[in-house]
Design a protein around this motif. Sequence first.
Motif, PDB file in Angstrom:
ATOM      1  N   LYS A   1       0.834  -1.194   0.000  1.00  0.00           N
ATOM      2  CA  LYS A   1       0.000   0.000   0.000  1.00  0.00           C
ATOM      3  C   LYS A   1       0.872   1.250   0.000  1.00  0.00           C
ATOM      4  CE  LYS A   1      -2.569  -0.908   3.575  1.00  0.00           C
ATOM      5  NZ  LYS A   1      -3.635  -0.684   4.596  1.00  0.00           N
ATOM      6  N   ALA A   2       1.915   1.184   0.794  1.00  0.00           N
ATOM      7  CA  ALA A   2       2.803   2.338   0.830  1.00  0.00           C
ATOM      8  C   ALA A   2       3.458   2.587  -0.528  1.00  0.00           C
ATOM      9  CB  ALA A   2       3.865   2.125   1.914  1.00  0.00           C
ATOM     10  N   MET A   3       3.840   1.484  -1.199  1.00  0.00           N
ATOM     11  CA  MET A   3       4.495   1.633  -2.513  1.00  0.00           C
ATOM     12  C   MET A   3       3.512   2.128  -3.565  1.00  0.00           C
ATOM     13  SD  MET A   3       7.161  -1.545  -2.745  1.00  0.00           S
ATOM     14  CE  MET A   3       7.901  -0.826  -4.161  1.00  0.00           C
ATOM     15  N   ILE A   4       2.236   1.610  -3.509  1.00  0.00           N
ATOM     16  CA  ILE A   4       1.230   2.082  -4.462  1.00  0.00           C
ATOM     17  C   ILE A   4       0.936   3.557  -4.231  1.00  0.00           C
ATOM     18  CG2 ILE A   4      -1.188   1.856  -5.136  1.00  0.00           C
ATOM     19  CD1 ILE A   4      -0.918  -1.157  -4.646  1.00  0.00           C
ATOM     20  N   LEU A   5       0.808   3.917  -2.955  1.00  0.00           N
ATOM     21  CA  LEU A   5       0.593   5.323  -2.636  1.00  0.00           C
ATOM     22  C   LEU A   5       1.755   6.172  -3.124  1.00  0.00           C
ATOM     23  CD1 LEU A   5      -1.081   7.506  -1.278  1.00  0.00           C
ATOM     24  CD2 LEU A   5       0.098   6.967   0.875  1.00  0.00           C
ATOM     25  N   GLN A   6       2.943   5.607  -2.934  1.00  0.00           N
ATOM     26  CA  GLN A   6       4.132   6.315  -3.402  1.00  0.00           C
ATOM     27  C   GLN A   6       4.099   6.461  -4.940  1.00  0.00           C
ATOM     28  OE1 GLN A   6       7.785   4.380  -2.399  1.00  0.00           O
ATOM     29  NE2 GLN A   6       9.067   6.024  -3.198  1.00  0.00           N
ATOM     30  N   ALA A   7       3.678   5.353  -5.612  1.00  0.00           N
ATOM     31  CA  ALA A   7       3.585   5.409  -7.075  1.00  0.00           C
ATOM     32  C   ALA A   7       2.562   6.439  -7.525  1.00  0.00           C
ATOM     33  CB  ALA A   7       3.230   4.027  -7.633  1.00  0.00           C
ATOM     34  N   PHE A   8       1.430   6.492  -6.794  1.00  0.00           N
ATOM     35  CA  PHE A   8       0.395   7.471  -7.123  1.00  0.00           C
ATOM     36  C   PHE A   8       0.928   8.883  -6.951  1.00  0.00           C
ATOM     37  CE2 PHE A   8      -3.102  10.206  -5.692  1.00  0.00           C
ATOM     38  CZ  PHE A   8      -3.922  10.138  -6.815  1.00  0.00           C
ATOM     39  N   VAL A   9       1.617   9.081  -5.827  1.00  0.00           N
ATOM     40  CA  VAL A   9       2.179  10.403  -5.574  1.00  0.00           C
ATOM     41  C   VAL A   9       3.218  10.751  -6.646  1.00  0.00           C
ATOM     42  CG1 VAL A   9       3.553  11.776  -3.973  1.00  0.00           C
ATOM     43  CG2 VAL A   9       1.719  10.307  -3.099  1.00  0.00           C
ATOM     44  N   VAL A  10       4.064   9.748  -6.983  1.00  0.00           N
ATOM     45  CA  VAL A  10       5.075   9.979  -8.025  1.00  0.00           C
ATOM     46  C   VAL A  10       4.396  10.322  -9.356  1.00  0.00           C
ATOM     47  CG1 VAL A  10       6.868   8.884  -9.412  1.00  0.00           C
ATOM     48  CG2 VAL A  10       6.842   8.573  -6.923  1.00  0.00           C
ATOM     49  N   THR A  11       3.291   9.611  -9.647  1.00  0.00           N
ATOM     50  CA  THR A  11       2.571   9.873 -10.899  1.00  0.00           C
ATOM     51  C   THR A  11       2.033  11.293 -10.924  1.00  0.00           C
ATOM     52  OG1 THR A  11       1.944   7.542 -11.083  1.00  0.00           O
ATOM     53  CG2 THR A  11       0.656   9.137 -12.370  1.00  0.00           C
ATOM     54  N   ILE A  12       1.375  11.681  -9.812  1.00  0.00           N
ATOM     55  CA  ILE A  12       0.823  13.036  -9.746  1.00  0.00           C
ATOM     56  C   ILE A  12       1.935  14.070  -9.877  1.00  0.00           C
ATOM     57  CG2 ILE A  12      -0.402  14.691  -8.315  1.00  0.00           C
ATOM     58  CD1 ILE A  12      -2.146  12.474  -9.494  1.00  0.00           C
ATOM     59  N   VAL A  13       3.014  13.824  -9.170  1.00  0.00           N
ATOM     60  CA  VAL A  13       4.135  14.761  -9.237  1.00  0.00           C
ATOM     61  C   VAL A  13       4.698  14.810 -10.657  1.00  0.00           C
ATOM     62  CG1 VAL A  13       6.476  15.219  -8.412  1.00  0.00           C
ATOM     63  CG2 VAL A  13       4.709  14.521  -6.790  1.00  0.00           C
ATOM     64  N   ALA A  14       4.837  13.607 -11.271  1.00  0.00           N
ATOM     65  CA  ALA A  14       5.369  13.555 -12.646  1.00  0.00           C
ATOM     66  C   ALA A  14       4.457  14.296 -13.619  1.00  0.00           C
ATOM     67  CB  ALA A  14       5.553  12.104 -13.082  1.00  0.00           C
ATOM     68  N   ILE A  15       3.123  14.132 -13.414  1.00  0.00           N
ATOM     69  CA  ILE A  15       2.168  14.820 -14.288  1.00  0.00           C
ATOM     70  C   ILE A  15       2.309  16.329 -14.162  1.00  0.00           C
ATOM     71  CG2 ILE A  15      -0.284  15.270 -14.660  1.00  0.00           C
ATOM     72  CD1 ILE A  15      -0.790  12.314 -13.972  1.00  0.00           C
ATOM     73  N   PHE A  16       2.367  16.803 -12.892  1.00  0.00           N
ATOM     74  CA  PHE A  16       2.501  18.243 -12.699  1.00  0.00           C
ATOM     75  C   PHE A  16       3.844  18.761 -13.209  1.00  0.00           C
ATOM     76  CE2 PHE A  16      -1.187  17.829  -9.964  1.00  0.00           C
ATOM     77  CZ  PHE A  16      -1.830  19.047 -10.145  1.00  0.00           C
ATOM     78  N   VAL A  17       4.875  17.966 -12.977  1.00  0.00           N
ATOM     79  CA  VAL A  17       6.190  18.375 -13.481  1.00  0.00           C
ATOM     80  C   VAL A  17       6.167  18.421 -15.013  1.00  0.00           C
ATOM     81  CG1 VAL A  17       8.607  17.714 -13.686  1.00  0.00           C
ATOM     82  CG2 VAL A  17       7.469  17.580 -11.466  1.00  0.00           C
ATOM     83  N   ALA A  18       5.568  17.366 -15.618  1.00  0.00           N
ATOM     84  CA  ALA A  18       5.471  17.331 -17.081  1.00  0.00           C
ATOM     85  C   ALA A  18       4.624  18.486 -17.600  1.00  0.00           C
ATOM     86  CB  ALA A  18       4.881  15.996 -17.538  1.00  0.00           C
TER      87      ALA A  18
END
Length: 540
Positions: A151-168
């Motif tokens: 769960k922590a890794m999925i949450l981390q992946a979700f956060v990374v995705t959101i961050v990547a989207i905003f960064v992109a």
Amino acid sequence: MLKWFIVSMNKSALLVRLAIVIGFASIAIGFLSSQLFYKLTFNQEVAITQQSLGSLYKTIAATAATAAYLAEKDLAQEVVDGLATNEVVLNAKMNFENIDVVSNTNTFVEPVVFPIQSLFEVDKSIGTLVIAPNIQYIEERARQLAFDNSKAMILQAFVVTIVAIFVAFFLITRPMIEIARALHKTVPGEGNRLTVPDFHQNSELGELVNDVNVLLDKTEQQFTRERKLRKEIEALEKRFRMLFENSMSPIILMEPRGNIILFNVAFETILEKLNLQLKKSFGPLLENLFAEPEKLLGCVELAFANDEIATGEFKLQTSEDSASVWVQVVVTSVVNEDLREYYQITLHDISKRKKELESLAYQADYDKLTKLYNRQGLEKEIDVFAEQQRPFCLALIDLNWFKRINDIYGHESGDEILIFVADRIKKTLRTQDFGGRWGGDEFVLLLDGADEATTKDIVTRLVQRISKPYFLRKFNQNVAVGASVGAAFYPENGVKIQEIINLADQAMYIVKNDRDTDPEKSLKFAHELVTQEIIHVKRK
């Protein structure tokens, strides 16, 4: 910012596709990582359990050794019961001197065996301690730990995705949208240029913007050149159209098969002159407009075979009651970029010049008073006969008593007599014969292929017509003339034209000299001359 973000979130947007790719990649990586982490966690928990069991053994090793050495069953029971109270221990058992002490009735699964060392002899084993690990507890704890980590890794992946989207979005999508909108508003040739987005002076987007600006510079230069060329072409086109439309000569552009592609007003004018309606085709090379199209086609074929421009003068086809129309035709073969051939035909109206030439030719070859051939015209026809070696008879006529009428009644009356004689000559000659005024009151008959009998018949009828009285209205007086005729044949009497003329002249003067003594005789042939008669006769 929200507006930019919403615009960039349509289903075909780069940011959406990038988010989908990152999301799927994060889920896949999270799933694989959780599976791997579960296995690692389980193995780690097992290892920790073994370490825990070792630590427990060390804790109770001395007590277990005392119980075994003293053979104290109760003490041993306390040891195993104490071990069983630990969460990682399912069951414990001690064995020494054939005594087995067990903490509970649970089954020993994957038990761990520890030797009980003597308190006094380190290397001597006096019993064993068997500990069964609580596998179910260990697996549940490992599973729970792995789940929590997943769960922590999925949450981390979700956060990374959101961050990547905003960064992109901030670093790629928004600058690209700005570039696209600026490019959409940019009109080549107006001097507008794109602005390099912030933080992208040295990035790929910055290079893209710089390249686009360079391309816009080149495009603007090209547009400037094209506008200049277009203006020049338009000016040339206007001049050409002015020349084309205002040309007095018809100009036609057509296909070899005859379809007309382009024409000017002068062509319509000449069609009106010919009483023809404009249509798509008048045949190849406008052949339907010409009186002798085969001559036109032959001229063009010969010129094109020699890679030359075809030129010639041809008569257009007109009605019987219309004046003749002559044109100088200029035909040029034109091949365009598609290798399609066209014919450019220019018609120059030369009717006036042709008429003037015909008038000059007529004046040169015809007698103005009698409208018969003059001496030059007759000599041309005689030369044609000689060149073609066609037999003919040349009859030279001299009017009798004409000088007397001319002296008494004047030159106008004399002209009337000459016109009267010319009219009788026209009415007497055959269609293939020629008649003309040789000079003064002398006339010549050129009889095509005539023999002696034919010549005598024609001359006799002509003399009879000439000898009839002619009424001079001005003087209310009838007058009459006669005719003395000498004839020579070609080639019987000679092959040289001057020789034939001289023989006819001598024969005519013999008749003229004998008119008082032999008035019935009006014709003498050259072959009837005797030697003593072939002398120079003085004209009277």
